[in-house]
Design an enzyme around this catalytic site. Structure first.
Site, mmCIF file in Angstrom:
data_model
loop_
_atom_site.group_PDB
_atom_site.id
_atom_site.type_symbol
_atom_site.label_atom_id
_atom_site.label_comp_id
_atom_site.label_asym_id
_atom_site.label_seq_id
_atom_site.Cartn_x
_atom_site.Cartn_y
_atom_site.Cartn_z
ATOM 1 N N HIS A 167 0.847 -1.200 0.000
ATOM 2 C CA HIS A 167 0.000 0.000 0.000
ATOM 3 C C HIS A 167 0.877 1.243 0.000
ATOM 4 O O HIS A 167 1.122 1.830 -1.041
ATOM 5 C CB HIS A 167 -0.940 -0.035 1.209
ATOM 6 C CG HIS A 167 -2.000 1.017 1.200
ATOM 7 N ND1 HIS A 167 -2.263 1.822 0.118
ATOM 8 C CD2 HIS A 167 -2.887 1.411 2.165
ATOM 9 C CE1 HIS A 167 -3.252 2.644 0.396
ATOM 10 N NE2 HIS A 167 -3.648 2.425 1.630
ATOM 11 N N HIS B 196 -2.854 -0.052 -12.249
ATOM 12 C CA HIS B 196 -3.601 0.288 -11.046
ATOM 13 C C HIS B 196 -4.913 -0.466 -11.051
ATOM 14 O O HIS B 196 -5.515 -0.697 -12.105
ATOM 15 C CB HIS B 196 -3.851 1.802 -10.981
ATOM 16 C CG HIS B 196 -4.303 2.284 -9.645
ATOM 17 N ND1 HIS B 196 -5.631 2.263 -9.259
ATOM 18 C CD2 HIS B 196 -3.615 2.794 -8.599
ATOM 19 C CE1 HIS B 196 -5.728 2.739 -8.036
ATOM 20 N NE2 HIS B 196 -4.527 3.072 -7.606
ATOM 21 N N ASP C 250 2.691 6.548 -8.270
ATOM 22 C CA ASP C 250 3.928 6.175 -7.585
ATOM 23 C C ASP C 250 5.142 6.257 -8.504
ATOM 24 O O ASP C 250 6.272 6.388 -8.038
ATOM 25 C CB ASP C 250 3.820 4.749 -7.026
ATOM 26 C CG ASP C 250 2.794 4.654 -5.922
ATOM 27 O OD1 ASP C 250 2.824 5.506 -5.022
ATOM 28 O OD2 ASP C 250 1.953 3.740 -5.957
#
Length: 304
Positions: free
Chosen positions: A131, A182, A241
């Site tokens: 996470h 994702h 990210d």
């Protein structure tokens, strides 16, 4: 631990009225930058034998400016750096509520517990590498790529190394190219699109255009490499990210605070979800489990 300790300083910690939760939420959002900055300063002092530096936040500064000031000192950051960190905080604040830590907030809040316990649970979830630790893995992967790939502009050399990663022969041998794909943003991650625009400007300010170009080349090469490896067409694009690690590095932020920085952004989302759960739902969240094992005969203990 810091969040749970705030429970003891609250005069009415177990009051779950809307007004009190709102007060606690604003208080937590305001305190998170200071908690993280001071914790890092303590880490430097105890483990790296540096001077212990405590800077008090300034009222005239934004959250992003205050954090950079408490972390690095005055005149140690540019207006662009503060602007970019502010964007990072907004982009990471929330995105749909189905993520693990926000759901944890809902689950724990549904029990009727206090705000500090609910937020501590969310932090525990975010600490997990699947996470909150994703940007650290991207940063580590890119560091290895920069070391192993000699010519950052050579598409063939880069493609070959990415194929090695997919074949579990390079980096952490997991077979994953971190920073791509994702669960929700299957076509594109708009957060990554926005962050990339500012990251380009930051790269120019820091004289790191070549490194940014490598990230852009990765963005173009990963989809065909992935298609060739998997043998099936699938849209795969960078997630937030992918560029956040590069941005943090350009901001000269220590890797120890990458995940806490995520919490500093997401605390506003967690508090909003807690408020929603308390206001709109009066039932505890309890999942149902179904045993899918085949039926077996009971064997007495003396015959096992």
């Amino acid at each position: 631990r810091c969040v749970l300790s705030l429970y003891t300083l609250d005069e009415n910690p177990d009051d779950t009225s809307t007004l009190n939760i709102l007060k606690q939420s604003i208080d937590l959002i305001a305190k998170f930058p200071t908690i993280i900055a001071y914790s890092y300063q303590a880490l430097r002092h105890i483990y790296q034998h540096k001077h212990l530096v405590i800077r008090h936040p300034k009222k005239k500064f934004s959250t992003a400016e205050n954090f950079l000031y408490m972390l690095k000192g005055n005149k140690k950051y540019t207006p662009l750096e503060a602007e970019l960190l502010d964007l990072v905080l907004v982009l990471h604040a929330e995105h749909g509520g189905g993520n693990n830590s926000s759901f944890s907030t809902h689950v724990v809040s549904s029990s009727g517990t206090d705000t500090y316990s609910a937020i501590a649970a969310a932090i525990g979830s975010l600490k997990g590498p699947l996470h909150g630790g994703a940007n650290l893995r991207v940063a580590a992967m890119m560091d290895e790529i920069k070391e192993k790939v000699k010519d950052w502009k050579d598409e063939k050399e880069l493609s070959n190394y990415l194929t090695k990663i997919l074949n579990k022969k390079a980096f952490d041998k997991s077979g994953k190219i971190y920073g791509f794909g994702h669960a929700v943003y299957t076509l594109s991650d708009v957060r990554a699109v926005l962050l990339k625009e500012k990251a380009r400007v930051l790269a120019i300010e820091k004289g790191r255009e070549d490194e940014f170009a490598l990230y852009e080349l990765m963005e173009n090469i990963v989809p065909p490499v992935f298609y060739e490896f998997k043998g099936k067409s699938k849209i795969i694009s960078p997630n937030v990210d992918f560029y956040s690690g590069f941005v943090y590095n350009c901001l000269r932020l220590p890797k120890e605070i990458y995940t806490p920085l995520f919490a500093m952004a997401r605390i506003s989302g967690w508090c909003a979800h807690r408020m929603e759960e308390i206001v709109s739902s009066k039932r505890i969240i309890r999942p149902a489990y179904k045993n899918v094992a085949e039926e077996r005969d009971y064997i007495p203990l003396d015959k096992r």
